[in-house]
Design a protein around this motif. Sequence first.
Motif, PDB file in Angstrom:
ATOM      1  N   GLN A  39       0.812  -1.226   0.000  1.00  0.00           N
ATOM      2  CA  GLN A  39       0.000   0.000   0.000  1.00  0.00           C
ATOM      3  C   GLN A  39       0.846   1.277   0.000  1.00  0.00           C
ATOM      4  O   GLN A  39       0.457   2.261   0.630  1.00  0.00           O
ATOM      5  CB  GLN A  39      -0.931   0.018   1.220  1.00  0.00           C
ATOM      6  N   ILE A  40       1.982   1.221  -0.653  1.00  0.00           N
ATOM      7  CA  ILE A  40       2.807   2.428  -0.798  1.00  0.00           C
ATOM      8  C   ILE A  40       2.350   3.121  -2.091  1.00  0.00           C
ATOM      9  O   ILE A  40       2.317   2.487  -3.152  1.00  0.00           O
ATOM     10  CB  ILE A  40       4.312   2.049  -0.867  1.00  0.00           C
ATOM     11  N   PRO A  41       2.000   4.413  -2.002  1.00  0.00           N
ATOM     12  CA  PRO A  41       1.431   5.062  -3.188  1.00  0.00           C
ATOM     13  C   PRO A  41       2.492   5.341  -4.255  1.00  0.00           C
ATOM     14  O   PRO A  41       3.638   5.618  -3.922  1.00  0.00           O
ATOM     15  CB  PRO A  41       0.905   6.393  -2.627  1.00  0.00           C
ATOM     16  N   GLU A  42       2.085   5.250  -5.498  1.00  0.00           N
ATOM     17  CA  GLU A  42       2.992   5.593  -6.603  1.00  0.00           C
ATOM     18  C   GLU A  42       3.157   7.115  -6.700  1.00  0.00           C
ATOM     19  O   GLU A  42       4.145   7.591  -7.211  1.00  0.00           O
ATOM     20  CB  GLU A  42       2.432   5.074  -7.935  1.00  0.00           C
ATOM     21  N   GLY A 188       2.066  10.849   0.976  1.00  0.00           N
ATOM     22  CA  GLY A 188       3.109  10.605  -0.030  1.00  0.00           C
ATOM     23  C   GLY A 188       4.241  11.595   0.163  1.00  0.00           C
ATOM     24  O   GLY A 188       3.997  12.793   0.314  1.00  0.00           O
ATOM     25  N   LYS A 189       5.456  11.062   0.170  1.00  0.00           N
ATOM     26  CA  LYS A 189       6.620  11.931   0.443  1.00  0.00           C
ATOM     27  C   LYS A 189       6.813  12.913  -0.704  1.00  0.00           C
ATOM     28  O   LYS A 189       6.894  12.528  -1.863  1.00  0.00           O
ATOM     29  CB  LYS A 189       7.863  11.056   0.633  1.00  0.00           C
ATOM     30  N   HIS A 190       6.860  14.196  -0.334  1.00  0.00           N
ATOM     31  CA  HIS A 190       7.056  15.256  -1.330  1.00  0.00           C
ATOM     32  C   HIS A 190       8.073  16.230  -0.775  1.00  0.00           C
ATOM     33  O   HIS A 190       7.959  16.671   0.372  1.00  0.00           O
ATOM     34  CB  HIS A 190       5.715  15.953  -1.609  1.00  0.00           C
ATOM     35  N   LYS A 191       9.033  16.593  -1.624  1.00  0.00           N
ATOM     36  CA  LYS A 191      10.160  17.408  -1.109  1.00  0.00           C
ATOM     37  C   LYS A 191       9.709  18.763  -0.583  1.00  0.00           C
ATOM     38  O   LYS A 191      10.370  19.365   0.260  1.00  0.00           O
ATOM     39  CB  LYS A 191      11.253  17.560  -2.173  1.00  0.00           C
ATOM     40  N   GLU A 192       8.581  19.245  -1.023  1.00  0.00           N
ATOM     41  CA  GLU A 192       8.158  20.585  -0.581  1.00  0.00           C
ATOM     42  C   GLU A 192       7.154  20.567   0.574  1.00  0.00           C
ATOM     43  O   GLU A 192       6.675  21.616   0.991  1.00  0.00           O
ATOM     44  CB  GLU A 192       7.569  21.345  -1.768  1.00  0.00           C
ATOM     45  N   ILE A 193       6.779  19.367   1.027  1.00  0.00           N
ATOM     46  CA  ILE A 193       5.824  19.294   2.148  1.00  0.00           C
ATOM     47  C   ILE A 193       6.538  18.657   3.338  1.00  0.00           C
ATOM     48  O   ILE A 193       6.811  17.445   3.351  1.00  0.00           O
ATOM     49  CB  ILE A 193       4.556  18.458   1.794  1.00  0.00           C
ATOM     50  N   LYS A 194       6.830  19.480   4.312  1.00  0.00           N
ATOM     51  CA  LYS A 194       7.592  19.034   5.478  1.00  0.00           C
ATOM     52  C   LYS A 194       6.836  17.924   6.225  1.00  0.00           C
ATOM     53  O   LYS A 194       5.637  18.052   6.461  1.00  0.00           O
ATOM     54  CB  LYS A 194       7.799  20.239   6.402  1.00  0.00           C
ATOM     55  N   GLY A 195       7.548  16.864   6.552  1.00  0.00           N
ATOM     56  CA  GLY A 195       6.960  15.780   7.345  1.00  0.00           C
ATOM     57  C   GLY A 195       6.154  14.785   6.528  1.00  0.00           C
ATOM     58  O   GLY A 195       5.657  13.804   7.068  1.00  0.00           O
ATOM     59  N   SER A 196       5.995  15.041   5.214  1.00  0.00           N
ATOM     60  CA  SER A 196       5.164  14.144   4.400  1.00  0.00           C
ATOM     61  C   SER A 196       5.831  12.777   4.282  1.00  0.00           C
ATOM     62  O   SER A 196       7.057  12.658   4.329  1.00  0.00           O
ATOM     63  CB  SER A 196       4.900  14.750   3.021  1.00  0.00           C
ATOM     64  N   SER A 197       4.993  11.750   4.129  1.00  0.00           N
ATOM     65  CA  SER A 197       5.506  10.376   4.145  1.00  0.00           C
ATOM     66  C   SER A 197       4.637   9.487   3.265  1.00  0.00           C
ATOM     67  O   SER A 197       3.439   9.730   3.101  1.00  0.00           O
ATOM     68  CB  SER A 197       5.456   9.857   5.583  1.00  0.00           C
ATOM     69  N   ASP A 198       5.272   8.420   2.731  1.00  0.00           N
ATOM     70  CA  ASP A 198       4.503   7.414   1.989  1.00  0.00           C
ATOM     71  C   ASP A 198       3.729   6.510   2.952  1.00  0.00           C
ATOM     72  O   ASP A 198       2.830   5.784   2.534  1.00  0.00           O
ATOM     73  CB  ASP A 198       5.452   6.513   1.182  1.00  0.00           C
ATOM     74  N   LEU A 199       4.099   6.568   4.226  1.00  0.00           N
ATOM     75  CA  LEU A 199       3.557   5.598   5.191  1.00  0.00           C
ATOM     76  C   LEU A 199       2.274   6.044   5.879  1.00  0.00           C
ATOM     77  O   LEU A 199       1.526   5.230   6.396  1.00  0.00           O
ATOM     78  CB  LEU A 199       4.604   5.308   6.271  1.00  0.00           C
TER      79      LEU A 199
END
Length: 368
Positions: A39-42, A188-199
């Motif tokens: 369930q890791i988003p693309e 979803g991990k995004h370089k411009e959103i602090k703390g964002s995660s795929d998990l």
Amino acid sequence: MLSRYIPTNLIKNREDGVVCWSSPSNIALVKYWGKKEHQIPENQSISFTLNNCKTITKLSYFKNEKPSDTFSFQIFLDGEHKPDFEPKINTFFERIYTYLPFLKDFSFKIETENTFPHSSGIASSASGMSALALCLMSIEKQLSVNKSDFKVSGEESHKYFLEKASFLARLGSGSACRSLEGDIVVWGKHKEIKGSSDLFGVKYPNKVHDNFKNYQDTILLVDKGEKQVSSTIGHNLMHNHPFAKERFKQAEKNITKIKLILESGDLKAFIGLVESEALTLHAMMMTSMPYFILMKPNTLEIINKIWRFRKQSGLNICFTLDAGANVHILYPEIEAEKILNFIKTELVAYCQNDHYICDRVGFGAKLL
Ligand code: PMV
């Protein structure tokens, strides 16, 4: 496996108990479509949390007399026993067992109800799975001996609780991880959103213009039937999809764009991005193999009417779609009166049995 979510010290002497949570649905602005293993988003996604469409789940737990190799639970929807829901929950329990090792020590009674009608074509998996994950986290909290994970400081323990609940909800249904908090959540991990995660989903951390406060979502129920394509099948269609790579890149860029839009309050740019995302999601399904058209003739009628009305009135009405025929109409609170009047007089006739739901942005799940 993620060791930080494996509880280290749970009490042996267990008691029966009951917990209850309500958790809302959410509507994606940048859509999640396509996933990897576990369930890791693309791609990254961002959503408005809803306020009125929610699931209320009461979870009763009874200590097993003897150790068990299997999960023991019963599910009730609106008081009615639903054995056909069991395989889905069993799969969910299997996926999360490592992180909640007490699951086989209890028998569970899951009593759930939705504030929206079940045969509405509105997916209850996001609200349902997040409510259940939260109930299970409440049990973990009660069973934690030294509560090292929960004890830290009030704020820290709350963060751990929500983060792990979102992590678990994701393993039930991807978009469920965006339902715990509000008013805007990123997954979803995004370089411009602090703390964002795929998990797990995180509350959107950046500045949001007042234009987006209390944003309205009127859901037009065009087709209340079962989903034509299940999410699982739909996500799998993105494997070997000819446009998948470009789509995932586009979603990443759209997160960057929406960050600027949310900050500036540029409603015209918001409309362009949100409608394009909805149509891209459907375009992915039309161009996969096998291919699907999930819109109905009335979906298109509604879209065309919205476009005409927007041109004539200059109001900031727009639509978005899930993986189905129903239409979510999004608009700022300040224009609500005129737009709702248009919806009632011009659009409701395209809904099945004139059925629509008035919702708006909300602030996440609640312990009851
Ligand atoms: O959570 P799932 O696996 O049912 O996927 C939902 C995907 C969409 O609703 C179509 C888009 C989204 O981001 O919510």
